[in-house]
Design a protein around this motif. Sequence first.
Motif, PDB file in Angstrom:
ATOM      1  N   LEU A  92     -66.113   4.405 -27.156  1.00  0.00           N
ATOM      2  CA  LEU A  92     -67.516   4.729 -27.424  1.00  0.00           C
ATOM      3  C   LEU A  92     -67.775   4.987 -28.911  1.00  0.00           C
ATOM      4  O   LEU A  92     -68.881   5.361 -29.296  1.00  0.00           O
ATOM      5  N   GLY A  93     -66.749   4.798 -29.746  1.00  0.00           N
ATOM      6  CA  GLY A  93     -66.912   5.048 -31.169  1.00  0.00           C
ATOM      7  C   GLY A  93     -66.638   6.482 -31.572  1.00  0.00           C
ATOM      8  O   GLY A  93     -66.916   6.873 -32.705  1.00  0.00           O
ATOM      9  N   LEU A  94     -66.095   7.281 -30.655  1.00  0.00           N
ATOM     10  CA  LEU A  94     -65.764   8.673 -30.944  1.00  0.00           C
ATOM     11  C   LEU A  94     -64.319   8.782 -31.418  1.00  0.00           C
ATOM     12  O   LEU A  94     -63.486   7.903 -31.171  1.00  0.00           O
ATOM     13  N   SER A  95     -64.010   9.892 -32.092  1.00  0.00           N
ATOM     14  CA  SER A  95     -62.640  10.205 -32.496  1.00  0.00           C
ATOM     15  C   SER A  95     -62.188  11.449 -31.748  1.00  0.00           C
ATOM     16  O   SER A  95     -63.005  12.324 -31.424  1.00  0.00           O
ATOM     17  N   VAL A  96     -60.885  11.548 -31.487  1.00  0.00           N
ATOM     18  CA  VAL A  96     -60.318  12.698 -30.772  1.00  0.00           C
ATOM     19  C   VAL A  96     -59.271  13.336 -31.682  1.00  0.00           C
ATOM     20  O   VAL A  96     -58.250  12.713 -31.999  1.00  0.00           O
ATOM     21  N   TYR A  97     -59.529  14.599 -32.069  1.00  0.00           N
ATOM     22  CA  TYR A  97     -58.625  15.298 -32.988  1.00  0.00           C
ATOM     23  C   TYR A  97     -57.735  16.243 -32.190  1.00  0.00           C
ATOM     24  O   TYR A  97     -58.209  17.198 -31.574  1.00  0.00           O
ATOM     25  N   ASP A  98     -56.438  15.962 -32.227  1.00  0.00           N
ATOM     26  CA  ASP A  98     -55.438  16.788 -31.561  1.00  0.00           C
ATOM     27  C   ASP A  98     -54.649  17.499 -32.657  1.00  0.00           C
ATOM     28  O   ASP A  98     -53.652  16.980 -33.162  1.00  0.00           O
ATOM     29  N   ASP A  99     -55.120  18.685 -33.045  1.00  0.00           N
ATOM     30  CA  ASP A  99     -54.457  19.378 -34.143  1.00  0.00           C
ATOM     31  C   ASP A  99     -53.092  19.916 -33.738  1.00  0.00           C
ATOM     32  O   ASP A  99     -52.221  20.119 -34.589  1.00  0.00           O
ATOM     33  N   GLN A 100     -52.858  20.146 -32.430  1.00  0.00           N
ATOM     34  CA  GLN A 100     -51.550  20.600 -31.975  1.00  0.00           C
ATOM     35  C   GLN A 100     -50.489  19.529 -32.225  1.00  0.00           C
ATOM     36  O   GLN A 100     -49.380  19.828 -32.654  1.00  0.00           O
TER      37      GLN A 100
END
Length: 350
Positions: A92-100
Amino acid sequence: MSYVVHIWEHPEPASLTAADRLHEYLSDRPSPRSAKWQRLHDAVESHMAALGTPMEWIESPMDPEHRERTYGLLFDGPDNFPQVLVQSATSLGLSVYDDQAARLYLPFGYVLTFDGIARMDWGDGAMPPPRIGPAEREAVLERCEAAWRPRFESLGFGLSRGELVRDAIPLVAERKVPVGTQSIEISFSAFQDRLSCSVVAAVLPSLPDAVREACGGVKQIQVRGREYRGMAAFMRDSDNEPLSIGGALRNAEYVDRLIDGLFEYLDDEILPTLDACTTADGVLHAALHPDEKPGVLRPSRLTLALAWLAGDSTLERVAAEYAKIHPDWSADWGDKVAEALRALPRGSVA
């Protein structure tokens, strides 16, 4: 182990350190409602059900009324949930930030780590679609034109193909309004082995020749979104305002996203702003109240020209308020243009 990941729509940061700063900037930042939260919710549930593991949200289901720039979501559930969430969001053009895990999952199957950007490998042997370039421009133009024409025509815009200018061929949507013309131009540029796109929306006021000459021949007041919804997936983050809204079209997936993404950008940010700017009064109001609409009018000499047409007192009021909103621009351009307009003999201007 369960923890929260953060989902957002924003141009790609240059590094994971920049991504962390971006997370701090976007976190808890208010934003108008986005239909994408509902679409993401539906995509995750549909995909999980198709895999035989119906989704049971650990916390409340995603809220379609969410009004912040980021969405914090508990990264927990069946073993296949993380992959389904990332693939659904990035499609969908989104980003997913997994800081862990020190990862930023990006649209089009890429992941940003401390080592840089790499193609995401889910271990399924899937290969990225073949690259496209200048040789495919005509096919891309035809596909986009066919997909967008009905949408533009339903909004009162005509859509036509412009002439080649340098290395770009534009699709130009225009409609007449009381103040002049409103234009949305989507250009497809071919340079070396790359095919790129850019979007420019503008108001082109109808002005007497002498007034336009006093403004240096400028023709348009550009309108831009604030969040670049729908177009952020193509863009790179910058400390300054981006030079253009758009970016490279590397393969067919990029074209698919552009076809949907253009009207996400227009519907959410540009069209509500253009609808408020059909008259000279509307343009002046939007220029002097930049926080009222989802899009913003960039500083322009033509704003002062419209104020001059409304009368000397309007010019003085708008020039003074404009200088408060755009002090640097006014010092460089606005003061000179206002002076040139004051010097125009009103009786001789047709």
